[in-house]
Design an enzyme around this catalytic site. Structure first.
Site, PDB file in Angstrom:
ATOM      1  N   VAL A  61       0.817  -1.228   0.000  1.00  0.00           N
ATOM      2  CA  VAL A  61       0.000   0.000   0.000  1.00  0.00           C
ATOM      3  C   VAL A  61       0.846   1.272   0.000  1.00  0.00           C
ATOM      4  CG1 VAL A  61      -2.071  -1.024   1.042  1.00  0.00           C
ATOM      5  CG2 VAL A  61      -0.292  -0.022   2.528  1.00  0.00           C
ATOM      6  N   TYR A 152       2.783   5.467  15.471  1.00  0.00           N
ATOM      7  CA  TYR A 152       1.501   4.794  15.207  1.00  0.00           C
ATOM      8  C   TYR A 152       0.328   5.726  15.527  1.00  0.00           C
ATOM      9  CZ  TYR A 152      -1.912   0.924  15.478  1.00  0.00           C
ATOM     10  OH  TYR A 152      -2.991   0.086  15.292  1.00  0.00           O
ATOM     11  N   ILE A 185      -7.195  -5.960  20.036  1.00  0.00           N
ATOM     12  CA  ILE A 185      -7.857  -7.057  19.346  1.00  0.00           C
ATOM     13  C   ILE A 185      -6.861  -8.207  19.213  1.00  0.00           C
ATOM     14  CG2 ILE A 185      -9.087  -7.732  17.238  1.00  0.00           C
ATOM     15  CD1 ILE A 185     -10.470  -5.392  18.765  1.00  0.00           C
TER      16      ILE A 185
HETATM   17  P1  NAP Z   1      -1.965  -7.946  11.457  1.00  0.00           P
HETATM   18  O1  NAP Z   1      -2.599  -9.150  12.024  1.00  0.00           O
HETATM   19  O2  NAP Z   1      -0.526  -7.687  11.697  1.00  0.00           O
HETATM   20  O3  NAP Z   1      -2.262  -7.917   9.870  1.00  0.00           O
HETATM   21  C1  NAP Z   1      -1.812  -6.834   9.123  1.00  0.00           C
HETATM   22  C2  NAP Z   1      -2.238  -7.013   7.697  1.00  0.00           C
HETATM   23  O4  NAP Z   1      -1.794  -5.867   6.945  1.00  0.00           O
HETATM   24  C3  NAP Z   1      -1.640  -8.225   7.023  1.00  0.00           C
HETATM   25  O5  NAP Z   1      -2.575  -8.739   6.107  1.00  0.00           O
HETATM   26  C4  NAP Z   1      -0.435  -7.640   6.297  1.00  0.00           C
HETATM   27  O6  NAP Z   1      -0.021  -8.379   5.160  1.00  0.00           O
HETATM   28  C5  NAP Z   1      -1.011  -6.320   5.848  1.00  0.00           C
HETATM   29  N1  NAP Z   1       0.017  -5.313   5.533  1.00  0.00           N
HETATM   30  C6  NAP Z   1       0.946  -4.794   6.360  1.00  0.00           C
HETATM   31  N2  NAP Z   1       1.701  -3.902   5.695  1.00  0.00           N
HETATM   32  C7  NAP Z   1       1.234  -3.870   4.418  1.00  0.00           C
HETATM   33  C8  NAP Z   1       1.598  -3.161   3.252  1.00  0.00           C
HETATM   34  N3  NAP Z   1       2.630  -2.285   3.241  1.00  0.00           N
HETATM   35  N4  NAP Z   1       0.907  -3.378   2.110  1.00  0.00           N
HETATM   36  C9  NAP Z   1      -0.127  -4.256   2.092  1.00  0.00           C
HETATM   37  N5  NAP Z   1      -0.526  -4.964   3.161  1.00  0.00           N
HETATM   38  C10 NAP Z   1       0.155  -4.772   4.318  1.00  0.00           C
HETATM   39  O7  NAP Z   1      -2.700  -6.622  11.977  1.00  0.00           O
HETATM   40  P2  NAP Z   1      -4.163  -6.437  12.598  1.00  0.00           P
HETATM   41  O8  NAP Z   1      -4.047  -6.529  14.048  1.00  0.00           O
HETATM   42  O9  NAP Z   1      -5.130  -7.255  11.859  1.00  0.00           O
HETATM   43  O10 NAP Z   1      -4.406  -4.904  12.239  1.00  0.00           O
HETATM   44  C11 NAP Z   1      -5.225  -4.516  11.133  1.00  0.00           C
HETATM   45  C12 NAP Z   1      -5.480  -3.028  11.218  1.00  0.00           C
HETATM   46  O11 NAP Z   1      -6.141  -2.748  12.437  1.00  0.00           O
HETATM   47  C13 NAP Z   1      -4.184  -2.203  11.239  1.00  0.00           C
HETATM   48  O12 NAP Z   1      -4.383  -1.009  10.541  1.00  0.00           O
HETATM   49  C14 NAP Z   1      -3.985  -1.924  12.707  1.00  0.00           C
HETATM   50  O13 NAP Z   1      -3.243  -0.765  12.917  1.00  0.00           O
HETATM   51  C15 NAP Z   1      -5.413  -1.792  13.167  1.00  0.00           C
HETATM   52  N6  NAP Z   1      -5.599  -2.022  14.592  1.00  0.00           N
HETATM   53  C16 NAP Z   1      -5.289  -3.209  15.158  1.00  0.00           C
HETATM   54  C17 NAP Z   1      -5.471  -3.387  16.531  1.00  0.00           C
HETATM   55  C18 NAP Z   1      -5.174  -4.676  17.235  1.00  0.00           C
HETATM   56  O14 NAP Z   1      -5.221  -4.699  18.481  1.00  0.00           O
HETATM   57  N7  NAP Z   1      -4.869  -5.758  16.541  1.00  0.00           N
HETATM   58  C19 NAP Z   1      -5.960  -2.329  17.299  1.00  0.00           C
HETATM   59  C20 NAP Z   1      -6.256  -1.120  16.685  1.00  0.00           C
HETATM   60  C21 NAP Z   1      -6.078  -0.979  15.324  1.00  0.00           C
HETATM   61  P3  NAP Z   1       1.186  -9.511   5.291  1.00  0.00           P
HETATM   62  O15 NAP Z   1       0.599 -10.603   6.060  1.00  0.00           O
HETATM   63  O16 NAP Z   1       1.480  -9.897   3.901  1.00  0.00           O
HETATM   64  O17 NAP Z   1       2.311  -8.824   5.987  1.00  0.00           O
END
Ligand code: NAP
Length: 244
Positions: A61, A152, A185
């Site tokens: 992205v 972040y 999460i």
């Molecule tokens: P995650 O499990 O680490 O998954 C991240 C996803 O983003 C993966 O599919 C990864 O692909 C993809 N990604 C990362 N960098 C990328 C790039 N440069 N281009 C394309 N795809 C990319 O994270 P998550 O916890 O699901 O988080 C998802 C969203 O929710 C994020 O924006 C995060 O900041 C937000 N969020 C998460 C939490 C939480 O507690 N988990 C809380 C608040 C907000 P690859 O697998 O190929 O690396």
């Protein structure tokens, strides 16, 4: 609105749950990922069991041209996009005094520029059709700030300002834009937290647990639906009550 959705960062975690949920709701889906091709292939098969078309593509992205190509190819392969969900995100936590420029830029490039690239690519075709829905995933860190996460928190606060401005800009084209701001999460992103950190975090969450990715996906599915047809420019925290 067409039932064709684009999901950035769909291969794991929240994005993955969103893909599965939208597939259940009958959307054809294009999702992207950065590196985990195996997770993407598995998800294509699993979400495809709902009888919809699901295409996973490796697209960084941070790469504006690659995102534009991806959007163009998606519309050629699946049809006119009705929904975009930006879930791609990373963390590089460090106290500010110790933060390397690279850690700052990686996070802002992925989390904020990534949202800009996706939204810019989908906005024009949606405007031409006078129909669309954009859901950007921020974080409670972007609403309230989080220590050791200045990079972040800044990127996630940026998403909120960006989305509100966008909602004002494109509302006349019948495009809605909203923010979902999760708390803790259970995903790979939070799996690396120390036991002590988890314990401290849990003590602050009135509901006494971390959330599930599927719970965030349910909120996304609602906001994408016609039932949310009068909601735009809003920020929805889903955090077990950790900040209020
Ligand atoms: P995650 O499990 O680490 O998954 C991240 C996803 O983003 C993966 O599919 C990864 O692909 C993809 N990604 C990362 N960098 C990328 C790039 N440069 N281009 C394309 N795809 C990319 O994270 P998550 O916890 O699901 O988080 C998802 C969203 O929710 C994020 O924006 C995060 O900041 C937000 N969020 C998460 C939490 C939480 O507690 N988990 C809380 C608040 C907000 P690859 O697998 O190929 O690396």
């Amino acid at each position: 609105m067409t039932r064709v959705a684009l999901v950035s960062g769909g291969s794991r975690g929240i994005g993955r749950a969103v893909v599965l949920r939208l597939a259940e709701d009958g959307y054809d889906i294009a999702f992207c990922y950065r590196s985990d091709a195996e997770a993407a292939r598995e998800l294509e098969l699993e979400a495809g069991e709902s009888g919809v078309r699901v295409l996973g593509t490796r697209v960084d992205v941070c790469d504006s041209a690659a995102v534009r190509d991806w959007v163009t190819r998606t519309e050629a392969d699946l049809g006119e996009l009705g929904l975009a969900v930006t879930a791609a995100g990373i963390t590089r936590d460090k106290p500010l005094a110790l933060m390397a420029d690279e850690e700052w830029h990686q996070v802002v490039d992925t989390n904020l520029d990534g949202v800009y690239h996706v939204c810019r690519a989908v906005a024009f075709p949606m405007m031409k059709r006078k129909s669309g829905c954009i859901l950007n995933i921020s974080s409670v860190a972007g609403v309230h700030g989080s220590p050791t996460q200045t990079n972040y928190s800044a990127s996630k606060a940026g998403i909120i300002g960006f989305t509100r401005a966008l909602a004002k800009e494109v509302g006349r084209y019948r495009i809605r834009a909203n923010v979902v701001a999760p708390g803790f999460i259970e995903t790979d992103m939070t799996a690396g937290l120390s036991a002590q950190f988890r314990e401290n975090a849990l003590a602050k969450i009135p509901l006494g647990r971390f959330g599930r990715a599927g719970e965030v996906a349910d909120l996304v599915a609602y906001l994408a639906s016609d039932r949310a047809g009068y909601i735009s420019g809003s920020v929805f925290q889903i955090d077990g009550g950790i900040v209020m």
